[in-house]
Design an enzyme around this catalytic site. Structure first.
Site, short mmCIF file in Angstrom:
data_model
loop_
_atom_site.label_atom_id
_atom_site.label_comp_id
_atom_site.label_asym_id
_atom_site.label_seq_id
_atom_site.Cartn_x
_atom_site.Cartn_y
_atom_site.Cartn_z
CG ASP A 428 30.43 33.77 44.44
OD1 ASP A 428 30.19 32.56 44.53
OD2 ASP A 428 31.47 34.21 43.90
CD GLU A 431 31.50 29.07 49.57
OE1 GLU A 431 30.81 28.85 48.56
OE2 GLU A 431 32.15 30.12 49.74
CG ASP A 504 34.26 28.80 41.07
OD1 ASP A 504 33.29 29.30 40.49
OD2 ASP A 504 34.86 29.35 42.01
#
Length: 820
Positions: A428, A431, A504
Site C-alpha cells: 500500500d 504511489e 479508497d
C-alpha cells in the site's frame, strides 16, 4: 492579486534591461527566445536495420519498428539521438514476424506486414495505419509529432495528435473514474493517493497509458510507453483530434492492430505480459478491515464465519499489526504469538494476509532501517540528502525499488513472515504517498535499473517495482508455492506481479457504479485480477447497498470486503439475518463456480483473454454497445447484470447476439434484444450463453476444504457449435509449468433429434474424482437414449424444469443424447 499580476511585468523589465546591456557589449543578438513547438520537416533520409526503419528530415529521426505482424512501434528522436531502449512494461520488444517490407511511393513510404501497413508521408511525416485490405484505421492530424525543449530539466515535452473520427469511441486507460467510454474527456497519468475519489476525478492510483480506439467497426490500440507524467485527450479540446503527450522521456508508442477489440487486448498482453496463475484460494472471499486487532478480535471474526457457514478464505491484518507501523515487525501487545495465531487460523482454513508499506521509519534501533542505511538503499535527492517524508510511522526514508540490488534485499525481508505462515502481502501507499507533500519531490534520484532518472521518470513505476520485488522475493522464499500480492499503485506490466483493487472508495451507490466500470476498464487494460472494497472503504452502507455490492463482488476477479476503522463493522452478517442469508447465497455461488472462475483465469494467463468483457467487446459492430457499461461477461459464458440502483426490483438488460439462458430459471432468450427482468434484492440477473459447459464444485467453507468426489457439469443446449474450457491443476504450485495440468475442451452442438457433447484433454494432471454429474438444460426433444462412448446410459431423468440429469465418467470422449 495585484502583487501577483505586477510580478511578471517586473521580470519582463529586468530581462529587457539585461538584453539591452548584452546587446551593447556584444553585437551578436543573444536575446532570450520563447520556447516554441518544433515539428518534423519533410523526409530526406531513409535507412534500414533489420526490422527497424529510420526516416529523417536531416535532424530529427523517426524509427518504425516491426514488432510482429500486428504491432508496429513508432519512436521520435528530436535531434537524431534515441534514448536507451529500456522499458519496465515491455520485457522483450520483438515478437515473431513472418514477412515485412518497405516500399517507396511517389508521395510516401510504406512499411507492411501480412496484417497492417504503416504509411509515412514524405512531405510532412504524417503516419497512418491501415489493415491489409486498405481500411484506414488511424491517421495523424496536421503537425502530429512535435516537441518543445524543457529548459528546466533537460529533454523535451513530446506530443502526438491523431484524427478523431466522428463516430470513434475510446476505451481503456486502466481504472479511470467515470463513464466507460472515454470520448470527450482529458486525462492525466500521475499515480496519486486519491482518498475517497469521486466520479470523473483524475488522476488516480495507477498509470496505464494504453487505450483502444473503435470506429467503422474496427478496433486498434495505442500503448504510449512513457513513464513521465502523461496526458490523453479524446476529442475533449477539439472533437476532431485525439492527442497524447508527456512532460519528458521519449515519444514512443505501439500501434496494435485489431480489427477486433479482443485481438487488441490479447496483443497488448503479448507485449506487457499476463497475470501469473494465482493460488486458487485467492479467488475465494476475503475479509479485511483497517484494522482487525487484537488477536482476540481476529479469532472472533474467523469464528463467526465458520459458525454462520459463510465461506471465507482470507483475513487481513492492516497496519495496526505492526510495532509502531514499522514494516516486518509485530505489535506484541496485540499479537503476542503471531506464529501460533497464523497456524490456528490456517487449521481452520483461513489464510493470513498482511500489509507492507514502502516508508521505513528513521530509527537506528530498527533493523530494517539500519540495514537499508548501511547499504545506501534509500532514495536520495539531487544534492545527496536522503529523501525523507512523513507517513504512518512518522519520519521515514524510502527504498529505491528501481535498483535491482534493493529489490533483492527487499524481497528477502519477507522471510520471517513467510516462515510464520503469512500467505499473502499487500503493498500500500506506494504511489508513493507522503503526508503533506503528496509524493516525492521531482529531484529525487533513482537507479532505474542502471538507466538513471529523477522522480519525474520513476514516479509512475515506483509502486510497480515495489510489488515486483515483493513478488520475486516471495517466489524465491516460498519455493514452489505461488505468491499472492496486491498493489495499490502501478504501471503497465504490473499484472506480471500483483493483483489490484480500486483504492479508497466510498459507501455510496455512485461508487458501486464507479467500481463496476473501473473493473471492466482494468480488465481490458491488461490488469485482470482486480476488485473493489466491497461495501465502500469510507462511509456507512446500509444492508441493501452492501448486499448489492456482494453480488457484484461475486463476479469481480478479486473479491474482498474492506472498511476504514472509523466506520461501523461490515461483515456479511452485519445487517441482520435477511441480508446475511442473501450474502451467504452469493458467496456460496462464487465457491460453486470456482472451477469456472479458475478456468477463466487460465484463459487469461495462457492466452491473454481478459477476464471481464464489456458488451462492446462482445459485439463491437453494434454502436450502441459503446455506451453500455453496466453489464459484462465473466469469461465468455456468463453475462452478469449487476443491480446498481437503490430500491430496484427489476432492470433492463441487453443480450448480445446468440441464444441465452436465464441462470436462475433456465428460460431461453434470444439475443440482440433488450429485456426487463426481475432483480429483487435476493437475486441479480445472470445469463448463460447457449452451448456452454459450466463446471461446479460443492459449496465449501474455504477452497479445498473437501475432496472433490464428482464435478457437476451444467450443459446448456445449442443448435450451433460452442466451445468451453475447464482447467485443473494442484491449485497452489508451479507444477503446471511442467505440464502438470489438465485443460479440457468441450464442444456442444445439437439439432431437433441429437445433442452431441465432445471432450478433448491436454496435460498430465490427474484429478481425484472419477465422475461428472451432468445437468443438461434446454433439450428440445423427448430423450429416448443417452450414449457415452458407445455405451448406453440407463440411469437418467428429466425434472420439471426440463433439465436432464445423468452421470458419466470424467474421461468421456463423446456423449450423444438422442430422440430416436
Amino acid at each position: 492579486m495585484e502583487a501577483q499580476n505586477d510580478k511578471p511585468n517586473e521580470v519582463s523589465d529586468l530581462i529587457e534591461k539585461e538584453q539591452e546591456i548584452q546587446h551593447l557589449n556584444n553585437p551578436v543578438d543573444i536575446s532570450v527566445k520563447p520556447i516554441v513547438k518544433q515539428y518534423l520537416g519533410s523526409v530526406k533520409e531513409v535507412s534500414k536495420d533489420g526490422n527497424r526503419f529510420y526516416f529523417s528530415d536531416g535532424d530529427a529521426r523517426v524509427e518504425i519498428r516491426v514488432v510482429s505482424d500486428d504491432i508496429i512501434r513508432v519512436r521520435l528522436a528530436p535531434h537524431g539521438v534515441f534514448l536507451d531502449d529500456f522499458s519496465y512494461a515491455v520485457p522483450e520488444v520483438d515478437q515473431k514476424v513472418t514477412v515485412f517490407k518497405m516500399q517507396e511511393h511517389e508521395d510516401s513510404y510504406t512499411v507492411s506486414t501480412h496484417s497492417v501497413t504503416c504509411k509515412i508521408e514524405k512531405a510532412n511525416f504524417h503516419v497512418s495505419f491501415s489493415d491489409n485490405i486498405t481500411n484506414l484505421v488511424m491517421v495523424d492530424e496536421a503537425n502530429s509529432m512535435h516537441w518543445e525543449e524543457n529548459t528546466d530539466f533537460g529533454g523535451y515535452y513530446i506530443f502526438a495528435t491523431k484524427k478523431c473520427h466522428p463516430e470513434e469511441n475510446f476505451f481503456g486507460l486502466g481504472d479511470k473514474s467515470g463513464n466507460f467510454n472515454l470520448r470527450g474527456r482529458r486525462f492525466e497519468n500521475w499515480n496519486t493517493d486519491a482518498y475517497s475519489f469521486g466520479w470523473n476525478q483524475d488522476p488516480l492510483y495507477r498509470t496505464i497509458p494504453f487505450y483502444i480506439g473503435l470506429h467503422n467497426q474496427a478496433a486498434y490500440g495505442i500503448f504510449f510507453d512513457n513513464t513521465f507524467k502523461s496526458y490523453f485527450d479524446f476529442g475533449g479540446e477539439d472533437v476532431n483530434k485525439t492527442s497524447f503527450w508527456a512532460d519528458g522521456g521519449e515519444l514512443q508508442y505501439y500501434y496494435i492492430h485489431g480489427p477486433h477489440m479482443m485481438d487488441v487486448v490479447k496483443r497488448y498482453a503479448s507485449l506487457t505480459g499476463t497475470h501469473p496463475m494465482p493460488p486458487k484460494w485467492t479467488l475465494g472471499y476475503q475479509q479485511c478491515r483497517w484494522s482487525y486487532y487484537p488477536e482476540t478480535k481476529v479469532k472472533e471474526i474467523a469464528k463467526q464465519f465458520r459458525d454462520r457457514k459463510i465461506p471465507c478464505d482470507a483475513i487481513y491484518l492492516d497496519i495496526d499489526y505492526m510495532d509502531g507501523y514499522r514494516c516486518f515487525t509485530w505489535n506484541k501487545k496485540y499479537f503476542p504469538d503471531p506464529r501460533r495465531m497464523i497456524k490456528e487460523l490456517s487449521d481452520d482454513g483461513f489464510k493470513t494476509v498482511v500489509m507492507i508499506d514502502p516508508g521505513i521509519k528513521v530509527d537506528d534501533d530498527y533493523w530494517v532501517f539500519k540495514e537499508g542505511k548501511e547499504k545506501r538503499y534509500f532514495c536520495r535527492r539531487s544534492d545527496d540528502y536522503y529523501m525523507e517524508g512523513h507517513v504512518w510511522p512518522g519520519r521515514c526514508q524510502f527504498p529505491d525499488f528501481t535498483n535491482p540490488q534493493v529489490r533483492e534485499w527487499w524481497g528477502d525481508l519477507y522471510k520471517e513472515l513467510v516462515d510464520m505462515g503469512v500467505a499473502g502481502f499487500w503493498n500500500d501507499m506506494n504511489e508513493p504517498a507522503v503526508f503533506g507533500s503528496g509524493t516525492f519531490p521531482n529531484d529525487v534520484r533513482h537507479n532505474y535499473d542502471g538507466f538513471r532518472g529523477s522522480h519525474r521518470k520513476a514516479h509512475n513505476v515506483y509502486g510497480m517495482q515495489m510489488v515486483r520485488s515483493t513478488y520475486e522475493g516471495l517466489k524465491k522464499l516460498m519455493r514452489n508455492k505461488r505468491p499472492f500480492t496486491i498493489t495499490r499503485a502501478g504501471y503497465s506490466g504490473m499484472q506480471r506481479y500483483a493483483s489490484v483493487w480500486t483504492g479508497d472508495n466510498i459507501a455510496t451507490w455512485e461508487h458501486l457504479k464507479i467500481g463496476n466500470i473501473q473493473c471492466q476498464r482494468l480488465s481490458v487494460s491488461g490488469v485482470p485480477f482486480c476488485g473493489t472494497d466491497i461495501g465502500g472503504f469510507s462511509g456507512e452502507p446500509d444492508g441493501e447497498l452492501f448486499t448489492r455490492w456482494i453480488q457484484l463482488g461475486t463476479f469481480s476477479p478479486f473479491m474482498r470486503a474492506h472498511s476504514a476503522g472509523d466506520t461501523a463493522e461490515r461483515e456479511p452478517w452485519s445487517f441482520g439475518d435477511f441480508f446475511e442469508d442473501i450474502n451467504r447465497k452469493f458467496i456460496e455461488l462464487r465457491y460453486r463456480l470456482m472451477p469456472y472462475l479458475y478456468s477463466v483465469f487460465w484463459e487469461h494467463h495462457r492466452y491473454g483473454f481478459p477476464i471481464l468483457r464489456p458488451l462492446v467487446m462482445l459485439e463491437q459492430e453494434n454502436i450502441s454497445n459503446s455506451f453500455r457499461q453496466d453489464e459484462f461477461c465473466y469469461g465468455d459464458k456468463l453475462l452478469i447484470c449487476p443491480v446498481l440502483e437503490q430500491g430496484a426490483i427489476s432492470r433492463k438488460v441487453y443480450l448480445p447476439k446468440g441464444t441465452w439462458y436465464n441462470y436462475w430459471t433456465n428460460e431461453v432468450l434470444v439475443g440482440e434484444n433488450e429485456y426487463t427482468v426481475d432483480a429483487k434484492i435476493d437475486s441479480m440477473p445472470m445469463f448463460v450463453r447457449a452451448g456452454s459447459v459450466i463446471p461446479e464444485y460443492p459449496v465449501m467453507q474455504y477452497v479445498d476444504e473437501k475432496a472433490i468426489t464428482e464435478v457437476v457439469m451444467n450443459i446448456y443446449s445449442s443448435d450451433y457449435e460452442v466451445n468451453s474450457f475447464m482447467y485443473e491443476d494442484h491449485g497452489d504450485t508451479f507444477a503446471f509449468e511442467q505440464d502438470i495440468y489438465l485443460e479440457k475442451k468441450f464442444t456442444v452442438k445439437g439439432d431437433s433429434q441429437l445433442l452431441r457433447i465432445n471432450q478433448l484433454t491436454e496435460g498430465l494432471y490427474t484429478p481425484n474424482y472419477e465422475f461428472y454429474a451432468c445437468n443438461v438444460m434446454g433439450v428440445s426433444f423427448q430423450v429416448k437414449k443417452i450414449i457415452v462412448d458407445n455405451k448406453e446410459v440407463t440411469d437418467y431423468y428429466t425434472d420439471d424444469k426440463n433439465c436432464l440429469h445423468f452421470k458419466c465418467n470424467k474421461n468421456f470422449s463423446e456423449i450423444q443424447i438422442l430422440s430416436l
